[in-house]
Design a protein around this motif. Structure first.
Motif, mmCIF file in Angstrom:
data_model
loop_
_atom_site.group_PDB
_atom_site.id
_atom_site.type_symbol
_atom_site.label_atom_id
_atom_site.label_comp_id
_atom_site.label_asym_id
_atom_site.label_seq_id
_atom_site.Cartn_x
_atom_site.Cartn_y
_atom_site.Cartn_z
ATOM 1 N N GLY A 191 0.824 -1.205 0.000
ATOM 2 C CA GLY A 191 0.000 0.000 0.000
ATOM 3 C C GLY A 191 0.848 1.240 0.000
ATOM 4 N N GLY A 192 0.204 2.345 -0.311
ATOM 5 C CA GLY A 192 0.905 3.618 -0.307
ATOM 6 C C GLY A 192 -0.072 4.768 -0.364
ATOM 7 N N ARG A 193 0.446 5.957 -0.152
ATOM 8 C CA ARG A 193 -0.393 7.154 -0.183
ATOM 9 C C ARG A 193 -0.559 7.680 -1.601
ATOM 10 N NH1 ARG A 193 1.804 10.135 5.248
ATOM 11 N NH2 ARG A 193 1.044 8.511 6.630
ATOM 12 N N SER A 194 0.341 7.279 -2.478
ATOM 13 C CA SER A 194 0.237 7.689 -3.880
ATOM 14 C C SER A 194 0.317 6.444 -4.759
ATOM 15 C CB SER A 194 1.368 8.651 -4.250
ATOM 16 O OG SER A 194 2.606 7.957 -4.261
ATOM 17 N N GLN A 195 -0.064 6.621 -6.010
ATOM 18 C CA GLN A 195 0.007 5.517 -6.964
ATOM 19 C C GLN A 195 1.461 5.039 -7.104
ATOM 20 O OE1 GLN A 195 -2.152 6.154 -10.629
ATOM 21 N NE2 GLN A 195 -0.487 5.231 -11.805
ATOM 22 N N GLU A 196 2.385 5.962 -7.211
ATOM 23 C CA GLU A 196 3.802 5.616 -7.364
ATOM 24 C C GLU A 196 4.323 4.830 -6.163
ATOM 25 O OE1 GLU A 196 2.572 8.750 -7.778
ATOM 26 O OE2 GLU A 196 2.656 8.790 -9.967
ATOM 27 N N GLU A 197 3.961 5.286 -4.966
ATOM 28 C CA GLU A 197 4.423 4.622 -3.747
ATOM 29 C C GLU A 197 3.838 3.210 -3.651
ATOM 30 O OE1 GLU A 197 5.075 5.972 0.818
ATOM 31 O OE2 GLU A 197 3.028 6.184 0.061
ATOM 32 N N ALA A 198 2.572 3.061 -3.964
ATOM 33 C CA ALA A 198 1.936 1.737 -3.900
ATOM 34 C C ALA A 198 2.560 0.778 -4.912
ATOM 35 C CB ALA A 198 0.432 1.861 -4.143
ATOM 36 N N ILE A 199 2.832 1.247 -6.109
ATOM 37 C CA ILE A 199 3.425 0.382 -7.142
ATOM 38 C C ILE A 199 4.854 0.013 -6.771
ATOM 39 C CG2 ILE A 199 4.206 0.336 -9.546
ATOM 40 C CD1 ILE A 199 1.637 1.908 -10.242
ATOM 41 N N GLU A 200 5.616 0.970 -6.280
ATOM 42 C CA GLU A 200 6.993 0.695 -5.865
ATOM 43 C C GLU A 200 7.031 -0.361 -4.759
ATOM 44 O OE1 GLU A 200 10.273 3.285 -3.562
ATOM 45 O OE2 GLU A 200 9.621 4.136 -5.490
ATOM 46 N N ARG A 201 6.147 -0.212 -3.785
ATOM 47 C CA ARG A 201 6.089 -1.185 -2.691
ATOM 48 C C ARG A 201 5.592 -2.548 -3.186
ATOM 49 N NH1 ARG A 201 3.841 2.440 2.412
ATOM 50 N NH2 ARG A 201 5.755 3.648 2.669
ATOM 51 N N ALA A 202 4.696 -2.527 -4.164
ATOM 52 C CA ALA A 202 4.198 -3.783 -4.741
ATOM 53 C C ALA A 202 5.328 -4.541 -5.436
ATOM 54 C CB ALA A 202 3.059 -3.508 -5.717
ATOM 55 N N GLU A 203 6.199 -3.807 -6.115
ATOM 56 C CA GLU A 203 7.345 -4.448 -6.779
ATOM 57 C C GLU A 203 8.234 -5.154 -5.763
ATOM 58 O OE1 GLU A 203 8.964 -1.057 -8.823
ATOM 59 O OE2 GLU A 203 7.733 -1.422 -10.611
ATOM 60 N N ARG A 204 8.516 -4.486 -4.649
ATOM 61 C CA ARG A 204 9.341 -5.099 -3.595
ATOM 62 C C ARG A 204 8.628 -6.296 -2.970
ATOM 63 N NH1 ARG A 204 10.817 0.405 -1.963
ATOM 64 N NH2 ARG A 204 9.216 0.252 -0.369
ATOM 65 N N ALA A 205 7.326 -6.154 -2.740
ATOM 66 C CA ALA A 205 6.556 -7.245 -2.128
ATOM 67 C C ALA A 205 6.557 -8.480 -3.025
ATOM 68 C CB ALA A 205 5.121 -6.793 -1.847
ATOM 69 N N LEU A 206 6.407 -8.277 -4.329
ATOM 70 C CA LEU A 206 6.415 -9.416 -5.246
ATOM 71 C C LEU A 206 7.781 -10.093 -5.253
ATOM 72 C CD1 LEU A 206 4.979 -11.208 -7.284
ATOM 73 C CD2 LEU A 206 5.717 -9.616 -9.072
ATOM 74 N N ALA A 207 8.850 -9.315 -5.271
ATOM 75 C CA ALA A 207 10.201 -9.902 -5.250
ATOM 76 C C ALA A 207 10.390 -10.750 -3.993
ATOM 77 C CB ALA A 207 11.254 -8.800 -5.325
ATOM 78 N N GLN A 208 9.905 -10.267 -2.844
ATOM 79 C CA GLN A 208 10.013 -11.033 -1.599
ATOM 80 C C GLN A 208 9.155 -12.291 -1.652
ATOM 81 O OE1 GLN A 208 8.956 -8.107 1.340
ATOM 82 N NE2 GLN A 208 11.053 -7.372 1.559
ATOM 83 N N ALA A 209 7.976 -12.189 -2.234
ATOM 84 C CA ALA A 209 7.096 -13.358 -2.342
ATOM 85 C C ALA A 209 7.728 -14.431 -3.227
ATOM 86 C CB ALA A 209 5.733 -12.948 -2.902
#
Length: 169
Positions: free
Chosen positions: A31-49
């Motif tokens: 999640g994030g407060r902006s679209q960019e922040e949410a997508i960036e965090r999603a990229e990291r989350a997927l790599a960890q998964a």
């Protein structure tokens, strides 16, 4: 294994927060407060998964086509997006013979950097491969024995001696 492209869903949540989730990886959310922040965090989350699945020995799922994603009831979807991820490259154990003094230096430096000996070798080898097409001769050690490509030890010619004749003549 080549790079995989996984679809993600970007949803609007409470108080204008944005959340992202992956249909192919249950529980992988960001999640994030902006679209960019949410997508960036999603990229990291997927790599960890993906790393977690590899550690568990689970094969990676095939990416779901966007048109087949089933949305939960009441979803406030903002967008679909694709995240690329490189699957982990499995490690292989190798035996390397090095002078003990060099190993001691490597271990000290690896400790200073907060990494294992294996990680240090991986970083050093990657840097050396990317560094330059040729390593200066000064960095190469002289071989201890003369070994041909076949693995056979080469007989060195001695000064003043004639080579042995073959065929008994």
């Amino acid at each position: 294994m080549k790079r995989r492209l996984y679809p993600a869903v970007l949803e609007r949540g409470p108080r204008d927060a944005l959340g992202a989730w992956f249909p192919d990886f249950p529980g992988c959310v960001a999640g994030g407060r902006s679209q960019e922040e949410a997508i960036e965090r999603a990229e990291r989350a997927l790599a960890q998964a993906v790393d977690g699945w590899a550690e568990q020995g689970r094969p990676l799922p095939e990416p779901t086509p966007v048109e087949r994603i089933v949305l939960p009831k009441g979803s406030d979807v903002v967008a679909y997006f694709i995240v690329g991820v490189d699957p982990p490259d499995p490690s292989e154990r190798v035996n390397v013979y090095l002078p003990k003094s060099l190993i001691a230096r490597i271990d000290r430096r690896a400790t200073e950097l907060g990494m294992s000996r294996s990680s240090f070798f991986g970083v050093a080898a990657t840097a050396a491969l990317d560094w330059a097409p040729r390593v200066p001769r000064a960095y190469l050690a002289e071989p201890r024995s003369k070994v041909r490509k076949t693995g056979a030890v080469r007989a060195e010619k001695r000064a003043g001696k004639k080579p042995a004749r073959q065929g008994g003549k």
